[in-house]
Write a protein that holds these residues in place. Structure first.
Motif, mmCIF file in Angstrom:
data_model
loop_
_atom_site.group_PDB
_atom_site.id
_atom_site.type_symbol
_atom_site.label_atom_id
_atom_site.label_comp_id
_atom_site.label_asym_id
_atom_site.label_seq_id
_atom_site.Cartn_x
_atom_site.Cartn_y
_atom_site.Cartn_z
ATOM 1 N N VAL A 59 0.747 -0.999 0.310
ATOM 2 C CA VAL A 59 0.072 -0.357 0.105
ATOM 3 C C VAL A 59 0.776 1.107 -0.174
ATOM 4 C CG1 VAL A 59 -1.526 1.089 1.870
ATOM 5 C CG2 VAL A 59 -1.982 -1.233 1.029
ATOM 6 N N ARG A 60 1.916 1.196 0.868
ATOM 7 C CA ARG A 60 2.603 2.609 1.246
ATOM 8 C C ARG A 60 3.116 2.673 -0.555
ATOM 9 N NH1 ARG A 60 4.180 -0.516 5.492
ATOM 10 N NH2 ARG A 60 3.115 0.829 7.500
ATOM 11 N N LYS A 61 3.783 1.337 -0.912
ATOM 12 C CA LYS A 61 4.525 1.819 -2.046
ATOM 13 C C LYS A 61 3.452 1.993 -3.398
ATOM 14 C CE LYS A 61 7.474 -1.156 -5.292
ATOM 15 N NZ LYS A 61 7.458 -2.568 -6.027
ATOM 16 N N GLY A 62 2.321 1.874 -3.123
ATOM 17 C CA GLY A 62 1.321 2.441 -4.642
ATOM 18 C C GLY A 62 1.328 3.627 -4.070
ATOM 19 N N GLN A 63 1.202 4.162 -2.589
ATOM 20 C CA GLN A 63 0.782 5.775 -2.804
ATOM 21 C C GLN A 63 2.292 6.691 -2.711
ATOM 22 O OE1 GLN A 63 0.237 5.495 1.732
ATOM 23 N NE2 GLN A 63 -2.109 4.874 1.715
ATOM 24 N N GLU A 64 3.416 6.106 -3.463
ATOM 25 C CA GLU A 64 4.149 7.019 -3.240
ATOM 26 C C GLU A 64 4.050 8.108 -4.726
ATOM 27 O OE1 GLU A 64 7.523 4.386 -3.638
ATOM 28 O OE2 GLU A 64 7.904 3.947 -1.861
ATOM 29 N N ARG B 196 2.105 10.049 -4.429
ATOM 30 C CA ARG B 196 0.446 10.495 -4.947
ATOM 31 C C ARG B 196 0.714 11.633 -4.773
ATOM 32 N NH1 ARG B 196 -4.064 5.374 -4.469
ATOM 33 N NH2 ARG B 196 -2.914 6.882 -2.155
ATOM 34 N N ASP B 197 -0.265 12.657 -4.375
ATOM 35 C CA ASP B 197 -0.842 13.572 -3.312
ATOM 36 C C ASP B 197 -1.927 13.444 -2.569
ATOM 37 O OD1 ASP B 197 0.328 15.644 -4.954
ATOM 38 O OD2 ASP B 197 -1.037 16.021 -6.154
ATOM 39 N N LYS B 198 -2.333 13.202 -1.397
ATOM 40 C CA LYS B 198 -2.941 12.660 -0.279
ATOM 41 C C LYS B 198 -4.163 13.785 -0.258
ATOM 42 C CE LYS B 198 -3.102 13.176 4.511
ATOM 43 N NZ LYS B 198 -2.544 13.853 5.837
ATOM 44 N N ARG C 150 -4.362 10.170 -8.536
ATOM 45 C CA ARG C 150 -2.955 9.916 -9.337
ATOM 46 C C ARG C 150 -2.791 10.807 -10.616
ATOM 47 N NH1 ARG C 150 -0.905 3.697 -8.565
ATOM 48 N NH2 ARG C 150 -1.569 3.363 -6.586
#
Length: 715
Positions: free
Chosen positions: A644-649, A651-653, A657
Motif C-alpha cells: 500500500v505504501r509503495k502505491g502511495q509514492e 501521489r498527492d494526499k 494520481r
C-alpha cells in the motif's frame, strides 16, 4: 645595522624561512646552511647516545636537510648514508617521532633521485619489523608508490629482480608482521599490474602453506579475490546479431501464423547469448600462472585434512581447491568423498559447500566419483521430509553438477527427479523443470518422451560425449551460411538451412528464398513497401534483412553433405570477415528454432524451450544459481502495508494520481457544483426520507391488492 642584516642574523633560528630562501638562492646562504649543518652534526652525535629520547630541534633539522639536499649535494653527500646507518643500527630503539622524520627525509631525497631504490627499499623492508603501526603503514605506501614509479615507463627488470629476491626472503622471515606486510605489498603490486609475473604468483602460492594463520589466509584470499566488473562496453557484442536486425527481418518476412512466435524465440536466444558472452567478474589469471597446479592442489588438500583452524578458513581452502580443479581440470579423487561428509541440510553454509562441489566437477573426472555426490544430494536434500526450499536448493545443485559432468547422472535418478515438475510447491517445481531443460540440451535421450522438447536442427547436430571423448569440430558451426544458392546471381548472398525432412510449420507452406544483396532487384510489392518506409534511400537496407525465422529458411537443391564439404573448402581458403561470422551465428540461432519434422513434440513457450543454451557453463559456479528459489509472495499484514505504501509514492494526499491533462483547462460541472452556494442547489436535492412503520404497511397492502387484481384478470 640594516634591516637585511638583522634578518640574516635571525635566520639560524627560523629554519622554515631559511629553507625557503635557500631554494631561491643557494649561493647567498651558504654560511647559514653551513652553520645549520655543523649544528646538526653535534646534535646528532648526542642523539645517538640516547636514541630513545625525543629531540624536537633535531626533528626539524632532518626535514630541513632533506629539503635542501639538492641545493648542496656535495656538502650533503654523506647525509643519506648517515641516516641509513643510524636506522640500520638503532631502528628498533629509536624514538618513534625521530625515526619517522628520518624516514621522511630519506624519502624526500629518494623523490629527488638522490638515492637509488635498491639502496633504500631494502632498509625500509627491514624496518617493517618495528613495533610501530604508523611507520609500517607509511613505509608500505611509499614502497608501493616508489616501485610503481620505477616501472611507470617500462618494466625495470634489474631493479625488480633485486627487490623481488629481497622480498621473497622477507616472506620467509620469522616476524609475522613483517611477513604479512611484505605479502600485502606483493599483492597490491600484482593488482596494479606491476609485479604480475609467474614468479610472484608462485611465491604467493607458497605462502598458502605458512604455519601462521594470518599469512596463510591472506595468501588464500589473494587467489579468491574477485575483481570489479568492467563497466566499459565490450566490442564483442557489436558483431553479434541484435534485436533491431531481427525485427527488421521479421518485418519483411512472409506473413504466416508462426512469424511472431519465432521472433519472440529469437529474442530469447539472443538475450541468452549476450549473457553467456559476458566475462566473469573473477580474476583467474593468478590461478593460470601456477607452475604445478596438480601438485599445489594436492598439498593444499593434504593441509586441509589435517587443519585445525576455524570453519571459515576451511571453507576458503575448499573454495580454492574447487577453483583449481575446475580451472585446470585436475584429478583429485579424494576431494569428493571429503565433501560428501558436509552435504547435510543442517550443515553450516551448506549452499557454499554445494557450490564448491559443482565447481570441482568437469568432463575429465570419472563419472563414478561425482555420481556419489549427486546421489548424496538427492538422498539428503530432494526428499519430501525436508522443506520446499531445501529440496529446491538440492535440485539446483544437481543441475549445476550435471551441467559440468553430465555422465554423473543415471537415468533412473533423473526420471525420479523429473517427477517433481508437478510438485505442489512452486520452488521445487521450477527447480525440477530447470533440470529437465538442462538435459533437453545435453542428453535428451535420458528423459522420458513427454519431457523432451520439439527436436530442432541444432539438436540433430549434437552428439552425446562419452567419458574421455574429445569433441573435435571439422567445420565451424554455421559455415553453411556462406555457401550461395546456385539459383541466385553471383553477387547474391543467402542464409540457408537445408534438411530433407524440413517443414515450414502447421500451415503447410513451402520454404521461400530471401535475397539480401543490395544489387538484387526486389519484387514490386517489396520495393513499394521499402520505398515508402525508408525515404532516406539507403541502399544497404536489405543487408539487415536476414533469414531469421523458420519461414525464411531456404530449401536448396544442394545435398547437406555436399554443402558441408563446400563450406570446408571455403573457410580453408578464405579469410572470414565480421559479416561472415555474423551470418554463421545467425544460422546457428535459427537452427535452435527450426524443427526437423512436423509434430515431433508438443508446443512450448519460448521461455521454457530455450531456457538452456549449449556452452553456457562457466568456470565458476554462481552461488545465486543454487540459492535461486521461486517463493510465493507474502500475504501477511506487513507485506500488504508495504504494498500500500509503495502505491502511495508520488501521489498527492487524498487526490487522484492522474490529475488534469491541462492545468489551465476549464472545470467540469461537478467541480463547479462544489463551489456554489447551498441555496442555489437546494431545489435539485432529493431528500430520501425513511418510511415509518405505518407507511410501509400501507405500501405493502397496496402492492398485495394490485397483485390479487392482476391474478383475477388473468383467470
Amino acid at each position: 645595522m640594516s634591516q637585511t642584516h638583522r634578518q640574516n642574523n635571525q635566520l639560524p633560528n627560523n629554519i622554515p624561512q631559511l629553507q625557503n630562501l635557500i631554494k631561491r638562492d643557494p649561493e647567498s646562504y651558504k654560511e647559514e646552511f653551513a652553520q645549520q649543518l655543523s649544528h646538526f652534526g653535534a646534535m646528532f652525535k648526542i642523539f645517538l647516545l640516547t636514541p630513545n629520547e625525543y629531540n624536537k630541534d633535531l626533528d626539524d633539522l632532518f626535514i630541513f636537510l632533506g629539503q635542501v639536499a639538492r641545493c648542496y649535494s656535495e656538502q650533503l653527500a654523506g647525509y643519506p648514508q648517515q641516516l641509513m646507518d643510524a636506522l640500520e643500527k638503532f631502528g628498533s630503539v629509536l624514538n618513534t617521532e625521530n625515526r619517522l622524520s628520518m624516514c621522511r627525509a630519506l624519502i624526500l631525497m629518494r623523490n629527488k633521485n638522490l638515492l637509488e631504490p635498491t639502496d633504500l627499499l631494502p632498509l625500509f623492508f627491514r624496518l617493517l619489523h618495528c613495533q610501530d603501526q604508523k611507520l609500517r603503514k607509511y613505509l608500505e605506501t611509499h614502497i608501493i608508490a616508489d616501485i610503481k614509479s620505477v616501472n611507470s615507463k617500462h618494466k625495470n627488470m634489474k631493479v625488480n629482480t633485486v627487490l623481488q629476491n629481497f622480498m621473497y626472503g622477507m616472506i620467509k622471515d620469522g616476524n609475522v608482521k613483517a611477513t604479512k606486510m611484505s605479502l600485502n605489498i606483493m599483492i597490491e603490486l600484482y593488482r596494479k599490474n606491476i609485479w604480475n609475473d609467474t614468479k610472484t604468483v608462485n611465491v604467493l602460492a607458497n605462502a598458502c602453506f605458512s604455519k601462521v594463520t594470518k599469512v596463510m589466509v591472506t595468501a588464500i584470499q589473494f587467489f579468491l579475490t574477485s575483481e570489479k566488473p568492467d563497466d566499459s562496453d565490450s566490442d564483442s557484442d557489436s558483431d553479434a546479431p541484435n534485436v533491431k536486425d531481427v525485427a527488421m527481418a521479421n518485418r519483411f518476412n512472409k506473413k504466416t501464423r508462426k512469424r511472431e512466435k519465432n521472433l519472440d524465440k529469437m529474442k530469447v536466444l539472443m538475450k541468452k547469448k549476450r549473457n553467456k558472452g559476458k566475462a566473469p567478474n573473477y580474476n583467474f589469471s593468478a590461478l593460470h600462472l601456477l607452475h604445478d597446479p596438480q601438485g599445489f592442489v594436492e598439498r593444499l588438500f593434504k593441509q586441509l585434512e589435517s587443519m585445525n583452524e576455524r570453519f571459515e578458513v576451511k571453507l576458503m581452502t575448499l573454495d580454492l581447491i574447487s577453483r583449481l580443479i575446475g580451472t585446470h581440470q585436475l584429478i583429485l579423487l579424494n576431494y569428493y568423498p571429503y565433501v560428501k561428509r558436509f552435504l547435510q541440510p543442517h550443515q553450516r553454509d551448506v549452499t557454499k559447500i554445494l557450490q564448491f562441489s559443482a565447481q570441482a566437477a568437469h568432463d575429465l573426472v570419472p563419472p563414478d566419483a561425482i555420481e556419489g555426490v549427486v546421489e548424496t544430494i538427492a538422498n539428503n536434500f530432494v526428499t519430501e521430509r525436508n522443506s520446499a526450499d531445501v529440496m529446491a536448493v538440492g535440485l539446483n545443485a544437481i543441475r549445476e553438477l550435471c551441467g559440468r559432468c553430465p555422465l554423473a547422472m543415471n537415468r533412473d535418478l533423473l526420471l525420479d527427479l523429473a517427477l517433481y515438475k508437478s510438485y505442489r510447491e512452486k520452488s521445487v517445481m521450477m527447480a525440477a523443470r530447470s533440470l529437465i531443460h538442462l538435459f533437453r540440451d545435453i542428453n535428451p535421450d535420458m528423459l522420458h518422451k513427454r519431457d523432451k522438447r520439439k527436436p530442432t536442427l541444432a539438436d540433430a547436430e549434437k552428439t552425446t560425449k562419452q567419458f574421455g571423448q574429445i569433441d573435435a569440430k571439422e567445420l565451424i558451426p554455421g559455415a553453411e551460411a556462406l555457401i550461395r544458392n546456385p539459383d541466385d546471381d553471383d553477387d547474391e548472398e543467402v542464409d540457408e538451412v537445408s534438411d530433407e525432412d524440413d517443414d515450414s510449420g502447421d500451415d503447410g507452406e513451402e520454404w521461400v528464398n530471401v535475397s539480401h544483396s543490395e544489387d538484387e532487384g526486389e519484387s514490386d510489392d517489396d520495393a513499394e513497401e521499402e520505398e515508402t518506409s525508408d525515404k532516406d534511400g539507403e541502399d544497404n537496407k536489405d543487408d539487415k534483412v536476414e533469414n531469421i525465422s523458420e519461414e525464411n529458411a531456404v530449401k536448396t537443391a544442394i545435398d547437406p553433405a555436399v554443402r558441408k564439404e563446400m563450406a570446408k573448402d571455403l573457410i580453408s581458403s578464405t579469410i572470414l570477415t565480421d559479416e561472415d561470422f555474423k551470418k554463421m551465428e545467425k544460422l546457428q540461432m535459427q537452427k535452435e528454432i527450426v524443427g526437423v519434422r512436423k509434430g515431433s513434440a508438443k508446443k512450448r513457450k519460448a521461455s521454457e524451450a530455450l531456457d538452456v543454451v549449449a556452452g553456457q557453463i562457466n568456470e565458476l559456479v554462481d552461488l545465486s544459481a543454487i540459492e535461486n528459489i521461486h517463493s510465493k509472495r507474502r500475504h501477511d499484514k506487513e507485506a500488504r502495508l508495504e504494498s500500500v505504501r509503495k502505491g502511495q509514492e508520488g501521489r498527492d494526499k487524498f487526490g487522484s494520481r492522474k490529475g488534469k491533462m491541462n492545468p489551465y483547462a476549464s472545470t467540469s460541472n461537478a467541480e463547479k457544483r462544489k463551489g456554489k452556494n447551498f441555496m442555489m442547489l437546494k431545489h435539485k436535492i432529493k431528500i430520501k426520507k425513511k418510511k415509518s412503520f405505518k407507511e410501509a404497511q400501507f405500501s405493502y397492502r397496496r402492492t398485495l391488492e394490485k397483485t390479487r387484481k392482476r391474478m383475477l384478470k388473468s383467470k
